[in-house]
Design a protein around this motif. Sequence first.
Motif, short mmCIF file in Angstrom:
data_model
loop_
_atom_site.label_atom_id
_atom_site.label_comp_id
_atom_site.label_asym_id
_atom_site.label_seq_id
_atom_site.Cartn_x
_atom_site.Cartn_y
_atom_site.Cartn_z
N ILE A 1 0.84 -1.20 0.00
CA ILE A 1 0.00 0.00 0.00
C ILE A 1 0.87 1.25 0.00
N ASP A 2 1.93 1.17 0.76
CA ASP A 2 2.88 2.27 0.82
C ASP A 2 3.44 2.61 -0.56
N GLY A 3 3.90 1.58 -1.27
CA GLY A 3 4.46 1.79 -2.59
C GLY A 3 3.45 2.41 -3.54
N LEU A 4 2.24 1.88 -3.51
CA LEU A 4 1.19 2.40 -4.40
C LEU A 4 0.86 3.84 -4.06
N ALA A 5 0.80 4.15 -2.76
CA ALA A 5 0.50 5.52 -2.34
C ALA A 5 1.56 6.48 -2.87
N HIS A 6 2.83 6.08 -2.78
CA HIS A 6 3.88 6.93 -3.31
C HIS A 6 3.77 7.10 -4.83
N GLU A 7 3.42 6.02 -5.52
CA GLU A 7 3.22 6.11 -6.96
C GLU A 7 2.15 7.14 -7.30
N VAL A 8 1.03 7.05 -6.56
CA VAL A 8 -0.07 7.97 -6.82
C VAL A 8 0.37 9.41 -6.60
N SER A 9 1.12 9.62 -5.52
CA SER A 9 1.59 10.98 -5.23
C SER A 9 2.55 11.48 -6.30
N SER A 10 3.59 10.71 -6.55
CA SER A 10 4.65 11.21 -7.43
C SER A 10 4.19 11.29 -8.89
N ARG A 11 3.42 10.30 -9.34
CA ARG A 11 3.01 10.31 -10.75
C ARG A 11 1.63 10.92 -10.94
N ARG A 12 1.04 11.43 -9.85
CA ARG A 12 -0.27 12.05 -9.91
C ARG A 12 -1.32 11.13 -10.56
N LEU A 13 -1.38 9.89 -10.09
CA LEU A 13 -2.32 8.92 -10.66
C LEU A 13 -3.70 9.09 -10.06
N ARG A 14 -4.65 8.30 -10.59
CA ARG A 14 -6.02 8.44 -10.16
C ARG A 14 -6.40 7.41 -9.11
N LEU A 15 -7.25 7.82 -8.19
CA LEU A 15 -7.89 6.90 -7.26
C LEU A 15 -9.40 7.09 -7.31
N GLY A 16 -9.82 8.17 -7.89
CA GLY A 16 -11.25 8.47 -7.95
C GLY A 16 -11.62 9.03 -9.30
N PRO A 17 -12.87 9.41 -9.44
CA PRO A 17 -13.40 9.86 -10.72
C PRO A 17 -13.16 11.35 -10.98
#
Lengths: 146, 146
Positions: free
Chosen positions: A130-146
């Motif tokens: 979860i930690d790794g994915l959270a960092h990915e979302v932050s750094s690459r500005r990925l989506r978690l919602g609509p």
Amino acid sequence: MVGDVLSKACSYGLRAVISLAMRQESSYQPIRELSTTLGISFHFLTKILQQLTDAGILVSQKGPKGGVALAVDASRVSVYDIVIAIDGSGAFTACILGLPGCGSRVPCPLHEQWAEERLRIEAMMKEESIDGLAHEVSSRRLRLGP
Amino acid sequence: MVGDVLSKACSYGLRAVISLAMRQESSYQPIRELSTTLGISFHFLTKILQQLTDAGILVSQKGPKGGVALAVDASRVSVYDIVIAIDGSGAFTACILGLPGCGSRVPCPLHEQWAEERLRIEAMMKEESIDGLAHEVSSRRLRLGP
DNA sequence: CGTATTTCGGACTCTGTTGTCTTAAATTAA
DNA sequence: TTAATTTAAGACAACAGAGTCCGAAATACG
């Protein structure tokens, strides 16, 4: 169909937990906030997060300033942990043709082929924290919602 | 959950087609026979096999001596063909987190990881021919029914 | 203490898939 | 032609997952 590997409850739970892991503050986060941010029904998300609380992955707090928070460090929680907590321990054991009792003794004609893919998926989910994915979302500005 | 990659309709269709490919005679096989052999509801199986007939994978014949039969050689039909015919062409494109519009431009945090697994599954299903599976079932006496 | 806030717990509705039933249409054979 | 058999087609019921709603319990704060 392929793509329904995770139940909706499970994908909602995953997105919420990743979202929690991205949080800076150490305070509890209200489920209502999570639900609006992620675009998930509040009451439905509440039930799902209760399962994660029961599983010891989250801790919850009632009342004002209450909400949910990760019970352990995000680096020690894997995607696999969330899937097992929500979809159950049988999530990775089903026969692809739906034959009851399909196993290495009396297999279906796709047993070996599917077992290989399933093991790879299981390994991938154990690998992803979860930690790794959270960092990915932050750094690459990925989506978690609509 | 993992293991629900195929809908029940799809796995029923697969089992029926493999069963048809194992058949020696060149005559039509009544769906009723298939349903009792495989332990699948007759009327439900009828609808599923209609979809395969519409897709050109089976041919059907009404009346006495009627039933269904493979429209093409079993070596030219893959598991993938059956899945697409029954679960639809979107079966291999869904996002594992259920995010609408998840793609290489705006991916979810598991997009690449899941795309890899999904491609492997797709390749495996394209690789496996109905003919090959039918021979496996015959020679190794594997299961198709309960 | 009282009030507002929040999770907890249960009951309920909605929706898509699965499964059942009935009738129509086509085909074979006597 | 008539009767028997079989797929085709559609209406309907049962079920599970998804989602909604309401009240109860706990907690912070004035």
